[in-house]
Design an enzyme around this catalytic site. Structure first.
Site, PDB file in Angstrom:
ATOM      1  CG  HIS A  86      -1.974   1.071   1.189  1.00 23.67           C
ATOM      2  ND1 HIS A  86      -3.042   1.131   2.028  1.00 23.67           N
ATOM      3  CD2 HIS A  86      -2.074   2.188   0.414  1.00 23.67           C
ATOM      4  CE1 HIS A  86      -3.772   2.221   1.781  1.00 23.67           C
ATOM      5  NE2 HIS A  86      -3.200   2.869   0.820  1.00 23.67           N
ATOM      6  CD  GLU A 144      -0.178   5.236  -0.905  1.00 20.58           C
ATOM      7  OE1 GLU A 144       0.534   5.260   0.123  1.00 20.58           O
ATOM      8  OE2 GLU A 144      -1.415   5.353  -0.866  1.00 20.58           O
ATOM      9  CG  HIS A 148       1.142   8.817   2.491  1.00 25.43           C
ATOM     10  ND1 HIS A 148       0.425   9.147   3.617  1.00 25.43           N
ATOM     11  CD2 HIS A 148       0.283   8.135   1.682  1.00 25.43           C
ATOM     12  CE1 HIS A 148      -0.813   8.667   3.501  1.00 25.43           C
ATOM     13  NE2 HIS A 148      -0.922   8.053   2.339  1.00 25.43           N
TER      14      HIS A 148
END
Ligand SMILES: *[C@@H]1O[C@H](CO)[C@@H](O)[C@H](O)[C@H]1NC(C)=O
Ligand SMILES: *[C@@H]1O[C@H](CO)[C@@H](O)[C@H](O)[C@H]1NC(C)=O
Length: 431
Positions: A86, A144, A148
């Protein structure tokens, strides 16, 4: 620069359409940033007792790092015998988090970026193990990174060595995520404990966490969709930079969303991945003909392919040994009790995933949580490899337990699961 200009000229003249990828001009000659210049042995993030000023070498405020993995079954993504990536998230030490910290670095064209900066191996790995549930892997990676990755203080552009190509910190991010993920073989850790995907078996959270803790050394957090396992988070603090620092495993500060029991670890469709190991051997032959000596060196490369989760051959006749803390302590008698006397011979039939056992007393089964043979029960077991051992499993669990350890003529009943005082595994040994 001269080389870049010449190459640009060649491309311009040999291709009909101009080559417009943003990453493949000058950056073609640049390599990924692999060294931060930071120490990787200092204070771990979130463990400092006073304020640290150099946030290029100390991850803050996002010093609680989570490597998160999916178990997607509806639809399935990735190999049937692996979890998928993930991301890697920089939570604050208290569990809150920032997101999308620098829109100017929300890079696109990540496949080209990774290839251009020498990270093709990382890209290949991502193409297999970092899958978007809607099939758009590139967008998922972009998301992602921008959500992040751009919040990681140690990946700030000002922290990179001078002259680093544009996007180098994102390449470092993807390299690190892949490196960490390879150290976290969730599927294998569960399989080592006899826990493999099934459409019907249910598990307790405690048994799943115990298996994962045996592999990781610390407690991860497991999330569920209702009762179905869907995600796992492994937690770390970090010494140094995300680029090349030391990730220090820690216990999850809080449990995930799974219920305490009745959990399903559903099967994925798709093919299993196989791991390939390559062996190289070199041999030298010296040949003397008359006065001249010829030396020949030949290299042989042997490829061995091992598929994890593949069917395991099971013996038809076996004794069953009890293994406690790595040592054999007796095994099973013909009634299915645990003893240190002469072990019984068992007959096995079926396959590793659906196994029947019998002894001279009759078929073996589980009744009221107790293993026994010759009392009319017949249950289906499975067998899983763990290192060099073939372990017996019941409903996906390889732990068995008894009230005490046998000796002399004293024998004990074998309970399934690890709830009684003396816990052990049962190793099937070909007879
Ligand atoms: C640890 O360092 C960070 C970054 O300087 C700072 O924000 C945080 O307050 C520090 N923690 C403690 C307990 O001093
Ligand atoms: C859990 O998996 C079952 C299939 O066994 C499915 O029917 C059910 O909808 C899933 N639950 C959730 C909340 O996704």
């Amino acid at each position: 620069m001269l080389a870049a200009t010449v190459l640009a000229g060649l491309i311009g003249s040999s291709l009909a359409t101009p080559f417009v990828s943003p990453w493949n001009s000058e950056e073609l000659f640049n390599r990924a940033v692999t060294s931060s210049g930071c120490s990787s042995t200092g204070t771990a993030s979130c463990t400092n007792s006073s304020s640290v000023s150099d946030l290029c070498c100390f991850q803050a405020p996002g010093g609680l790092l989570l490597q998160t993995q999916f178990w997607d079954t509806s639809p399935s993504t990735g190999p049937s015998n692996s979890w998928t990536i993930h991301g890697l998230w920089p939570d604050h030490c208290d569990g809150t988090f920032d997101s999308t910290c620098d829109a100017s670095r929300a890079y696109t064209g990540l496949s080209s970026l990774l290839s251009a900066q020498g990270a093709s191996d990382t890209l290949d790995f991502m193409n297999t193990y970092w899958k978007d549930i809607n099939g758009d892997d590139e967008s998922f990676w972009e998301h992602e990174w921008s959500k992040h990755g751009t919040c990681m203080s140690t990946l700030d552009v000002k922290c990179l060595p001078s002259g680093s190509p544009k996007g180098a910190e994102a390449v470092a991010f993807f390299n690190t995520v892949v490196r960490l993920f390879k150290q976290l073989p969730t599927y294998q850790w569960l399989a080592d404990a006899g826990i493999t995907p099934s459409s019907s078996t249910t598990h307790t959270l405690a048994s799943l966490i115990a298996a994962l803790k045996a592999g990781y050394g610390f407690t991860p957090a497991l999330d569920c969709d209702g009762s179905n396992v869907s995600q796992i988070s492994y937690y770390y603090n970090l010494k140094g930079s995300v680029i090349d620092g030391t990730f220090v495993p820690i216990n999850a500060p809080e449990a995930g969303s799974c219920p305490s029991s009745g959990i399903k670890y559903l099967t994925k469709t798709g093919s299993p991945v196989s791991t390939t190991t390559t062996k190289t051997s070199t041999s030298t032959t010296t040949k003397t003909t008359g006065t001249s000596t010829t030396k020949t060196t030949s290299t042989t490369t042997t490829k061995t392919t091992t598929t994890t989760g593949a069917p395991t051959a099971i013996p038809t006749k076996a004794t069953i040994h009890a293994i406690q803390s790595g040592s054999q302590v007796g095994g099973l008698l013909s009634l299915g009790t645990w003893s240190t006397q002469t072990l019984a011979s068992y007959t096995l039939s079926g396959s590793a995933s659906s196994l029947k056992l019998s002894s001279s007393k009759g078929t073996c089964g589980v009744s009221g949580g107790v293993f026994g043979c010759g009392n009319g029960d017949s249950s289906t077991f499975s067998a899983v490899t763990s290192g060099s051992l073939l372990l017996l499993a019941y409903e996906g669990e390889t732990s068995f337990s008894s009230d005490d350890v046998p000796s002399g003529s004293t024998v004990y009943a074998v309970n399934t699961g690890g709830d009684s005082d003396q816990v052990y595994t049962l190793s099937v040994v070909s007879a």
